[in-house]
Write a protein that holds these residues in place. Structure first.
Motif, PDB file in Angstrom:
ATOM      1  N   ASP A  39       0.944  -1.167  -0.037  1.00 30.03           N
ATOM      2  CA  ASP A  39      -0.106  -0.208   0.097  1.00 30.03           C
ATOM      3  C   ASP A  39       0.791   1.166  -0.096  1.00 30.03           C
TER       4      ASP A  39
ATOM      5  N   VAL B 265       3.362   2.779  -1.982  1.00 34.17           N
ATOM      6  CA  VAL B 265       3.437   3.541  -3.078  1.00 34.17           C
ATOM      7  C   VAL B 265       2.064   4.446  -3.332  1.00 34.17           C
ATOM      8  N   ASP B 266       0.812   3.949  -3.366  1.00 40.58           N
ATOM      9  CA  ASP B 266      -0.312   4.627  -3.263  1.00 40.58           C
ATOM     10  C   ASP B 266      -0.491   5.673  -2.241  1.00 40.58           C
ATOM     11  N   VAL B 267      -0.006   5.506  -1.139  1.00 39.28           N
ATOM     12  CA  VAL B 267      -0.054   6.610  -0.103  1.00 39.28           C
ATOM     13  C   VAL B 267       0.891   7.507  -0.366  1.00 39.28           C
TER      14      VAL B 267
ATOM     15  N   GLN C  54       2.082   8.413  -3.408  1.00 42.03           N
ATOM     16  CA  GLN C  54       1.897   9.170  -4.416  1.00 42.03           C
ATOM     17  C   GLN C  54       0.738  10.355  -4.070  1.00 42.03           C
ATOM     18  N   ARG C  55      -0.421   9.550  -3.169  1.00 40.61           N
ATOM     19  CA  ARG C  55      -1.616  10.527  -2.821  1.00 40.61           C
ATOM     20  C   ARG C  55      -0.950  11.867  -1.994  1.00 40.61           C
ATOM     21  N   GLU C  56      -0.053  11.363  -1.035  1.00 40.91           N
ATOM     22  CA  GLU C  56       0.526  12.622  -0.353  1.00 40.91           C
ATOM     23  C   GLU C  56       1.136  13.709  -1.186  1.00 40.91           C
TER      24      GLU C  56
ATOM     25  N   ALA D 224       0.583  14.432  -4.373  1.00 41.99           N
ATOM     26  CA  ALA D 224      -0.107  14.852  -5.604  1.00 41.99           C
ATOM     27  C   ALA D 224      -0.494  15.969  -5.738  1.00 41.99           C
TER      28      ALA D 224
ATOM     29  N   GLU E 215       9.020   1.679  -8.241  1.00 40.26           N
ATOM     30  CA  GLU E 215       7.779   2.038  -8.682  1.00 40.26           C
ATOM     31  C   GLU E 215       7.076   3.583  -8.438  1.00 40.26           C
ATOM     32  N   LEU E 216       8.135   4.229  -7.935  1.00 40.15           N
ATOM     33  CA  LEU E 216       7.812   5.761  -7.586  1.00 40.15           C
ATOM     34  C   LEU E 216       8.266   6.476  -9.048  1.00 40.15           C
TER      35      LEU E 216
ATOM     36  N   SER F 276       6.651   9.036 -10.830  1.00 39.56           N
ATOM     37  CA  SER F 276       6.160  10.032 -11.045  1.00 39.56           C
ATOM     38  C   SER F 276       6.519  11.333  -9.918  1.00 39.56           C
TER      39      SER F 276
END
Length: 259
Positions: free
Chosen positions: A113, A115-117, A119-121, A123, A146-147, A149
């Protein structure tokens, strides 16, 4: 000073509570009132997004008041409020989000979880940077790769894990992430790691622990887990022959026999 000015009750209620929880100094006014002296940031709702022209305006999403408060605090701090996300890698990474020197959010989540956390923080932050500790080599490599962006720095995490006193169990990873966020590292686009035999064995042992039949995956699958191509559960599924990937490789008897 932060001013909350909105006729949207949900926005008002949630933003004010979030500011109070952070111990932040702020004031509130009606949207049609003059702003008080010293006002530098206004948090409002979508219905008054264009009302305030002489100060920084943050339009709050009623479903995400924390984001608006984070932006308001960063704006108050000016150039010192850059968003830096520190990560202490591992099977359950600690993640700390800093605006300048202030910790505005912290997480302790499973590796799948993380990477999603992150990227969300990152964004909506201007020029964010993610700083990942160089320990837990396989997990840190997975995160770096995986990161793609956001700017990622690899940080020497030596000495970042603090001493934990009584009653602080579980806080070490998050506190280490805070320390990692405060250290400059080397900008990286990828991290290639050749797993050691010991790391492969750890993955096999972990798969045995998670297997209903107490069976470990073979070395080929363990290397794919180490490379981040599969999770342990996905590798176990392939090992059983019911996964979506390729057929199972032959296993060594000492790793596949039932105990």
């Amino acid at each position: 000073m932060i001013v909350v000015a909105t006729a949207d009750f949900e926005v008002y209620h949630d933003v004010v509570n979030e500011l109070r929880d952070r111990g932040t100094t702020f004031t509130t006014v009606e949207p049609d009132e003059a702003l008080p002296d010293g006002a530098t940031v206004v948090v409002t709702g979508a219905d008054h997004a264009d009302t305030f022209t002489d100060v920084t305006t943050i339009v709050a999403d009623p479903d995400d008041p924390r984001r608006a408060v984070d932006q308001a605090l960063a704006a108050v701090r000016g150039d010192g409020g850059r968003t830096v996300i520190g990560v202490d890698p591992g099977r359950k990474p600690g993640i700390a989000v800093l605006a300048g020197e202030t910790v505005v959010a912290a997480f302790h989540v499973p590796l799948g979880d993380a990477v999603d956390v992150i990227q969300r923080e990152a964004a909506e932050a201007p020029s964010p940077v993610v700083r990942i500790g160089d320990g837990s080599r396989l997990e840190s490599a997975k995160l770096v790769n995986e990161l793609d962006s956001v700017t990622v720095e690899l940080v020497d995490e030596t000495g970042t894990t603090p001493y934990l006193g009584t009653g602080t169990r579980g806080m070490g990873d998050v506190l280490a992430a805070v320390n990692i966020a405060r250290l400059e590292g080397e900008v990286v686009d990828a991290r290639e790691i050749e797993p050691t035999e010991g790391e492969i064995q750890v993955i096999k042992d972990r798969s045995r622990e998670r297997s209903e039949r107490n069976r470990a995956i073979d070395e080929v699958l363990a290397r794919r887990v180490a490379a981040g191509e599969l999770t342990v559960d996905e590798a176990l599924a392939e090992h059983r022959g019911d996964g979506a990937g390729s057929a199972t490789e032959p296993t060594n008897s000492d790793d596949s026999d039932e105990s």
